[in-house]
Motif scaffolding. Structure first.
Motif, PDB file in Angstrom:
ATOM      1  N   TYR A   1       0.771  26.011  13.535  1.00 17.31           N
ATOM      2  CA  TYR A   1       1.801  25.765  14.542  1.00 17.31           C
ATOM      3  C   TYR A   1       2.383  24.349  14.446  1.00 17.31           C
ATOM      4  CZ  TYR A   1       0.064  30.105  16.545  1.00 17.31           C
ATOM      5  OH  TYR A   1      -0.303  31.415  16.729  1.00 17.31           O
ATOM      6  N   ALA A   2       2.197  23.717  13.311  1.00 19.68           N
ATOM      7  CA  ALA A   2       2.761  22.382  13.111  1.00 19.68           C
ATOM      8  C   ALA A   2       4.238  22.489  12.712  1.00 19.68           C
ATOM      9  CB  ALA A   2       1.976  21.629  12.036  1.00 19.68           C
ATOM     10  N   PHE A   3       4.965  21.391  12.887  1.00 18.76           N
ATOM     11  CA  PHE A   3       6.388  21.337  12.562  1.00 18.76           C
ATOM     12  C   PHE A   3       6.661  20.139  11.645  1.00 18.76           C
ATOM     13  CE2 PHE A   3       5.894  23.155  16.788  1.00 18.76           C
ATOM     14  CZ  PHE A   3       6.668  24.308  16.724  1.00 18.76           C
ATOM     15  N   SER A   4       7.742  20.241  10.904  1.00 16.34           N
ATOM     16  CA  SER A   4       8.198  19.138  10.061  1.00 16.34           C
ATOM     17  C   SER A   4       9.691  19.313   9.834  1.00 16.34           C
ATOM     18  CB  SER A   4       7.460  19.124   8.722  1.00 16.34           C
ATOM     19  OG  SER A   4       8.040  18.190   7.835  1.00 16.34           O
ATOM     20  N   PHE A   5      10.457  18.265  10.110  1.00 20.63           N
ATOM     21  CA  PHE A   5      11.906  18.375   9.964  1.00 20.63           C
ATOM     22  C   PHE A   5      12.507  17.329   9.035  1.00 20.63           C
ATOM     23  CE2 PHE A   5      10.906  20.288  14.121  1.00 20.63           C
ATOM     24  CZ  PHE A   5      11.441  21.548  13.911  1.00 20.63           C
ATOM     25  N   SER A   6      11.674  16.469   8.446  1.00 22.86           N
ATOM     26  CA  SER A   6      12.212  15.448   7.556  1.00 22.86           C
ATOM     27  C   SER A   6      12.804  16.062   6.289  1.00 22.86           C
ATOM     28  CB  SER A   6      11.129  14.423   7.198  1.00 22.86           C
ATOM     29  OG  SER A   6      10.063  15.044   6.506  1.00 22.86           O
ATOM     30  N   GLY A   7      12.134  17.079   5.726  1.00 23.48           N
ATOM     31  CA  GLY A   7      12.649  17.728   4.529  1.00 23.48           C
ATOM     32  C   GLY A   7      13.954  18.462   4.779  1.00 23.48           C
ATOM     33  N   LEU A   8      14.056  19.088   5.935  1.00 17.46           N
ATOM     34  CA  LEU A   8      15.295  19.770   6.307  1.00 17.46           C
ATOM     35  C   LEU A   8      16.435  18.765   6.414  1.00 17.46           C
ATOM     36  CD1 LEU A   8      16.991  22.144   7.318  1.00 17.46           C
ATOM     37  CD2 LEU A   8      15.972  21.808   9.589  1.00 17.46           C
TER      38      LEU A   8
ATOM     39  N   LEU B   1      21.303  16.172   3.886  1.00 13.49           N
ATOM     40  CA  LEU B   1      21.854  14.958   3.268  1.00 13.49           C
ATOM     41  C   LEU B   1      22.312  15.237   1.843  1.00 13.49           C
ATOM     42  CD1 LEU B   1      22.320  11.871   3.076  1.00 13.49           C
ATOM     43  CD2 LEU B   1      19.905  11.657   2.437  1.00 13.49           C
ATOM     44  N   ARG B   2      21.483  15.941   1.060  1.00 13.18           N
ATOM     45  CA  ARG B   2      21.828  16.213  -0.330  1.00 13.18           C
ATOM     46  C   ARG B   2      22.987  17.198  -0.455  1.00 13.18           C
ATOM     47  NH1 ARG B   2      20.430  11.723  -1.843  1.00 13.18           N
ATOM     48  NH2 ARG B   2      18.211  11.302  -2.157  1.00 13.18           N
ATOM     49  N   THR B   3      23.219  17.975   0.580  1.00 14.33           N
ATOM     50  CA  THR B   3      24.367  18.883   0.577  1.00 14.33           C
ATOM     51  C   THR B   3      25.648  18.137   0.917  1.00 14.33           C
ATOM     52  OG1 THR B   3      22.950  20.726   1.256  1.00 14.33           O
ATOM     53  CG2 THR B   3      25.311  21.001   1.570  1.00 14.33           C
TER      54      THR B   3
END
Length: 358
Positions: free
Chosen positions: A215-222, A227-229
């Protein structure tokens, strides 16, 4: 009982009056003053936030009293946000509340900001009672909680890096939408074409695995994928996107965030066997998130969400949480100090287990 609550954890200066002695007191007034100056810098400047609270808090409290039709002398207790938040901003509210409580000889209570968000829907939803799954999503926090009873909180998972609200703000800045970014991205996403872009669903695959990150979250990669788009790596064949593409990007980004939030909340609801869930915090103002959550849990659990005014940082939610704790006989001493890392009272982090248990 007339309870005055004060909220100064970040860039909203707020005061509210809660009236009544029953299990669900009525909100008599709520004044929220947002600090627009931070828009110039694309984010909150802590020193400016503290100074703005200093110059406006007295007037905000006076207005809350006027709207409730009472005087200072008619107050029975004072509740104030003690953390988490910006220490300088919190200090303004805590010192004001301590001084007022001391001068009036009234009980004082320091309230946890996150617990305030959990109580916010109860001001409008009289049926919300534990047990339920709570999703707290804001610029500073993303947490999934098991709430078996008020005052008892079990942490199911939280963000390992950026909070969901912070990701909204950063992506909005990339798209030239200004600060804060939640509302502008939601508006722009309504004009977007579904399916043109697809961004990663961070840690969604963890739901199929046993382990501490289910149930952990991570949004840095998203955030980096967006950014790369928008700004391709120098030397690549891709060319920068035009502004006309931004609506499609906003839709794809919002869709990715909301899918992760909904999937993990729904999984926890099913695993715990609850028939209720709530969403709180600034990101709960996102209507696409609320609609998607309700559609996903239809027939399984009802979803309680406060109105947007009570999901942003406000003193009404601090009053609701404070009134519950005051009714239990809790009080803070004159040594009350603000903390930027104030833990949620009663919070327990479970030992990860296997299978469908959480």
């Amino acid at each position: 009982m007339n309870l005055l609550a004060i909220e100064t954890s970040c860039d909203e200066t707020s005061a509210a009056i809660l009236r009544g002695s029953g299990p669900r007191p009525e909100l008599a007034s709520c004044v929220i003053l947002s600090q627009d100056i931070h828009q110039l810098f694309g984010g909150v400047v802590p020193e400016l936030a503290s100074r703005a609270h200093l110059t406006t808090l007295g007037r905000v409290v006076d207005q809350a009293l006027d709207e409730a039709g009472i005087t200072l002398e008619e107050l029975d207790a004072i509740a104030v946000t003690a953390g988490p938040g910006l220490v300088g901003a919190l200090l303004v509210g805590v010192m004001y509340g301590k001084t007022l409580a001391f001068s009036l000889d009234r009980p004082l209570l320091g309230v946890n900001h996150l617990e305030g968000h959990l109580f916010a829907p109860t001001l409008e939803d009289r049926e919300l009672e534990p047990p339920f799954v709570g999703l707290l999503v804001s610029g500073g926090h993303t947490m999934l909680l098991d709430v078996p009873a008020w005052g008892e909180y079990r942490l199911l998972g939280q963000t390992l890096d950026d909070a969901a609200g912070e990701a909204f703000d950063k992506v909005a800045k990339l798209l030239g939408l200004g600060y804060p970014g939640g509302a502008p991205i939601e508006r722009l996403a309504r004009e977007g074409k579904p399916g043109r872009f697809r961004f990663p669903r961070p840690m969604l695959q963890e739901l199929d695995r046993d382990g501490p990150n289910r149930y952990a979250f991570s949004f840095s990669g998203l955030k980096t994928a967006v950014l790369r788009t928008v700004r391709p790596v120098p030397g690549s064949d891709a060319s920068p996107l035009a502004n006309a593409d931004h609506a499609d990007i906003a839709w794809a980004f919002q869709d990715a965030v909301n899918e992760v939030l909904v999937a993990k909340t729904a999984h926890a609801v099913a695993a715990l066997g609850y028939d209720a869930a709530m969403i709180g915090g600034g990101v709960a103002c996102n209507r696409a998130l609320v609609s998607r959550m309700r559609e996903h849990l239809a027939g399984q659990a009802r979803v309680s969400v406060a109105s947007p005014r009570l999901n942003t940082d406000n003193a009404a939610m601090i009053a609701a949480a404070g009134a519950w704790r005051l009714a239990r006989g809790e009080r803070s001493g004159w040594d009350l100090e603000p903390r930027d890392d104030l833990p949620l009272p009663g919070l327990v982090t479970p030992i990860p287990v296997s299978g469908s248990d959480v």
